[in-house]
Design a protein around this motif. Structure first.
Motif, PDB file in Angstrom:
ATOM      1  N   LEU A   1       0.854  -1.186   0.000  1.00 42.79           N
ATOM      2  CA  LEU A   1       0.000   0.000   0.000  1.00 42.79           C
ATOM      3  C   LEU A   1       0.892   1.238   0.000  1.00 42.79           C
ATOM      4  O   LEU A   1       2.092   1.148   0.279  1.00 42.79           O
ATOM      5  CB  LEU A   1      -0.906   0.003   1.232  1.00 42.79           C
ATOM      6  CG  LEU A   1      -1.905  -1.150   1.319  1.00 42.79           C
ATOM      7  CD1 LEU A   1      -2.610  -1.146   2.665  1.00 42.79           C
ATOM      8  CD2 LEU A   1      -2.911  -1.064   0.190  1.00 42.79           C
ATOM      9  N   GLU A   2       0.300   2.396  -0.283  1.00 44.64           N
ATOM     10  CA  GLU A   2       1.080   3.639  -0.278  1.00 44.64           C
ATOM     11  C   GLU A   2       1.508   3.974   1.156  1.00 44.64           C
ATOM     12  O   GLU A   2       0.889   3.503   2.115  1.00 44.64           O
ATOM     13  CB  GLU A   2       0.276   4.790  -0.897  1.00 44.64           C
ATOM     14  CG  GLU A   2      -0.796   5.370   0.012  1.00 44.64           C
ATOM     15  CD  GLU A   2      -2.156   4.694  -0.110  1.00 44.64           C
ATOM     16  OE1 GLU A   2      -3.101   5.197   0.522  1.00 44.64           O
ATOM     17  OE2 GLU A   2      -2.275   3.670  -0.807  1.00 44.64           O
ATOM     18  N   PRO A   3       2.547   4.780   1.322  1.00 41.65           N
ATOM     19  CA  PRO A   3       2.955   5.204   2.665  1.00 41.65           C
ATOM     20  C   PRO A   3       1.796   5.909   3.370  1.00 41.65           C
ATOM     21  O   PRO A   3       1.010   6.624   2.743  1.00 41.65           O
ATOM     22  CB  PRO A   3       4.100   6.189   2.403  1.00 41.65           C
ATOM     23  CG  PRO A   3       4.640   5.771   1.075  1.00 41.65           C
ATOM     24  CD  PRO A   3       3.444   5.310   0.289  1.00 41.65           C
ATOM     25  N   MET A   4       1.681   5.652   4.674  1.00 41.12           N
ATOM     26  CA  MET A   4       0.622   6.284   5.462  1.00 41.12           C
ATOM     27  C   MET A   4       1.075   6.442   6.897  1.00 41.12           C
ATOM     28  O   MET A   4       2.063   5.825   7.319  1.00 41.12           O
ATOM     29  CB  MET A   4      -0.685   5.506   5.342  1.00 41.12           C
ATOM     30  CG  MET A   4      -0.604   4.024   5.577  1.00 41.12           C
ATOM     31  SD  MET A   4      -2.162   3.137   5.294  1.00 41.12           S
ATOM     32  CE  MET A   4      -2.157   2.873   3.550  1.00 41.12           C
ATOM     33  N   ASP A   5       0.363   7.275   7.637  1.00 39.58           N
ATOM     34  CA  ASP A   5       0.730   7.507   9.033  1.00 39.58           C
ATOM     35  C   ASP A   5       0.343   6.294   9.892  1.00 39.58           C
ATOM     36  O   ASP A   5      -0.316   5.356   9.412  1.00 39.58           O
ATOM     37  CB  ASP A   5       0.114   8.813   9.562  1.00 39.58           C
ATOM     38  CG  ASP A   5      -1.400   8.813   9.626  1.00 39.58           C
ATOM     39  OD1 ASP A   5      -2.017   7.739   9.814  1.00 39.58           O
ATOM     40  OD2 ASP A   5      -1.989   9.910   9.511  1.00 39.58           O
ATOM     41  N   ALA A   6       0.747   6.313  11.148  1.00 42.31           N
ATOM     42  CA  ALA A   6       0.557   5.163  12.034  1.00 42.31           C
ATOM     43  C   ALA A   6      -0.920   4.795  12.198  1.00 42.31           C
ATOM     44  O   ALA A   6      -1.271   3.609  12.201  1.00 42.31           O
ATOM     45  CB  ALA A   6       1.193   5.448  13.393  1.00 42.31           C
ATOM     46  N   LEU A   7      -1.777   5.783  12.335  1.00 35.35           N
ATOM     47  CA  LEU A   7      -3.203   5.501  12.507  1.00 35.35           C
ATOM     48  C   LEU A   7      -3.774   4.808  11.273  1.00 35.35           C
ATOM     49  O   LEU A   7      -4.498   3.811  11.383  1.00 35.35           O
ATOM     50  CB  LEU A   7      -3.980   6.792  12.791  1.00 35.35           C
ATOM     51  CG  LEU A   7      -5.494   6.634  12.920  1.00 35.35           C
ATOM     52  CD1 LEU A   7      -5.845   5.707  14.083  1.00 35.35           C
ATOM     53  CD2 LEU A   7      -6.158   7.980  13.087  1.00 35.35           C
ATOM     54  N   GLU A   8      -3.442   5.296  10.095  1.00 37.63           N
ATOM     55  CA  GLU A   8      -3.941   4.677   8.875  1.00 37.63           C
ATOM     56  C   GLU A   8      -3.364   3.275   8.681  1.00 37.63           C
ATOM     57  O   GLU A   8      -4.060   2.380   8.201  1.00 37.63           O
ATOM     58  CB  GLU A   8      -3.663   5.565   7.669  1.00 37.63           C
ATOM     59  CG  GLU A   8      -4.523   6.821   7.684  1.00 37.63           C
ATOM     60  CD  GLU A   8      -4.290   7.734   6.494  1.00 37.63           C
ATOM     61  OE1 GLU A   8      -3.292   7.547   5.764  1.00 37.63           O
ATOM     62  OE2 GLU A   8      -5.108   8.648   6.307  1.00 37.63           O
ATOM     63  N   ARG A   9      -2.094   3.068   9.053  1.00 33.01           N
ATOM     64  CA  ARG A   9      -1.523   1.719   8.969  1.00 33.01           C
ATOM     65  C   ARG A   9      -2.287   0.767   9.887  1.00 33.01           C
ATOM     66  O   ARG A   9      -2.594  -0.361   9.505  1.00 33.01           O
ATOM     67  CB  ARG A   9      -0.029   1.728   9.320  1.00 33.01           C
ATOM     68  CG  ARG A   9       0.841   2.339   8.247  1.00 33.01           C
ATOM     69  CD  ARG A   9       2.323   2.050   8.449  1.00 33.01           C
ATOM     70  NE  ARG A   9       2.819   2.334   9.771  1.00 33.01           N
ATOM     71  CZ  ARG A   9       3.291   3.525  10.164  1.00 33.01           C
ATOM     72  NH1 ARG A   9       3.335   4.541   9.318  1.00 33.01           N
ATOM     73  NH2 ARG A   9       3.741   3.689  11.392  1.00 33.01           N
ATOM     74  N   LYS A  10      -2.638   1.228  11.080  1.00 36.31           N
ATOM     75  CA  LYS A  10      -3.406   0.395  12.015  1.00 36.31           C
ATOM     76  C   LYS A  10      -4.765   0.050  11.417  1.00 36.31           C
ATOM     77  O   LYS A  10      -5.231  -1.094  11.522  1.00 36.31           O
ATOM     78  CB  LYS A  10      -3.578   1.092  13.362  1.00 36.31           C
ATOM     79  CG  LYS A  10      -4.352   0.231  14.366  1.00 36.31           C
ATOM     80  CD  LYS A  10      -4.477   0.866  15.704  1.00 36.31           C
ATOM     81  CE  LYS A  10      -5.199   0.045  16.736  1.00 36.31           C
ATOM     82  NZ  LYS A  10      -6.015  -1.055  16.329  1.00 36.31           N
TER      83      LYS A  10
END
Length: 162
Positions: A123-132
């Motif tokens: 997936l595209e890079p994302m912040d910690a909340l979106e990764r969770k």
């Protein structure tokens, strides 16, 4: 009447405190909007609503950067005031909720591609909340797993078949 757990009371107290902080911040920014606690999808939010379109766009910022800064400020200030880890999310006109749905959808599509192809999908890079959010969405699916790779701010989720 439904039974309330201490965690429910804590999160409601946190939401009220975050809403008060955000209202104070909006006043200092000379933005006429309201901050209202709400619960959706098992998460507690403080929604910023009823503002001028230009002000709402300003509060969200490019790719949610200003909203993330407001979130972090609220987390730090209110967390210090209450001496608690803040679990309430600040949202502007459902921006985060819409983004959550998009991340979940992209994660599920990547999982389906991984199952069909047998190859890992990034997936595209994302912040910690979106990764969770991505990890949680895929955890409900059979036959696939996830892992975060890379370094901030380019950290991303990889989906691969079991």
């Amino acid at each position: 009447m439904a039974e309330r757990h201490d965690d429910d009371v804590d999160i409601e107290d946190q939401a009220d405190a975050v809403a008060d902080f955000v209202e104070e911040l909006l006043t200092r920014m000379d933005i006429d909007a309201i901050a209202e606690p709400s619960q959706e999808g098992g998460r507690m939010y403080v929604d910023i609503l009823d503002g001028d379109d230009a002000d709402m766009a300003l509060l969200i910022g490019k790719q949610g950067a200003t909203l993330d800064a407001i979130q972090e400020l609220a987390r730090q200030v209110v967390g210090r005031r209450l001496d608690q880890r803040i679990r309430v999310l600040v949202d502007v006109e459902d921006y985060r909720k819409r983004r959550t749905s998009k991340v979940e959808e992209k994660a599920r599509l990547a999982a389906e591609r991984a199952l069909e192809s047998g190859e890992e999908q990034a997936l595209e890079p994302m912040d910690a909340l979106e990764r969770k959010i991505a990890h949680d969405a895929i955890a409900q699916m059979d036959g696939v797993q996830t892992e975060s790779k890379g370094d901030e701010p380019e950290r991303y989720v990889v989906v691969f078949p079991d």
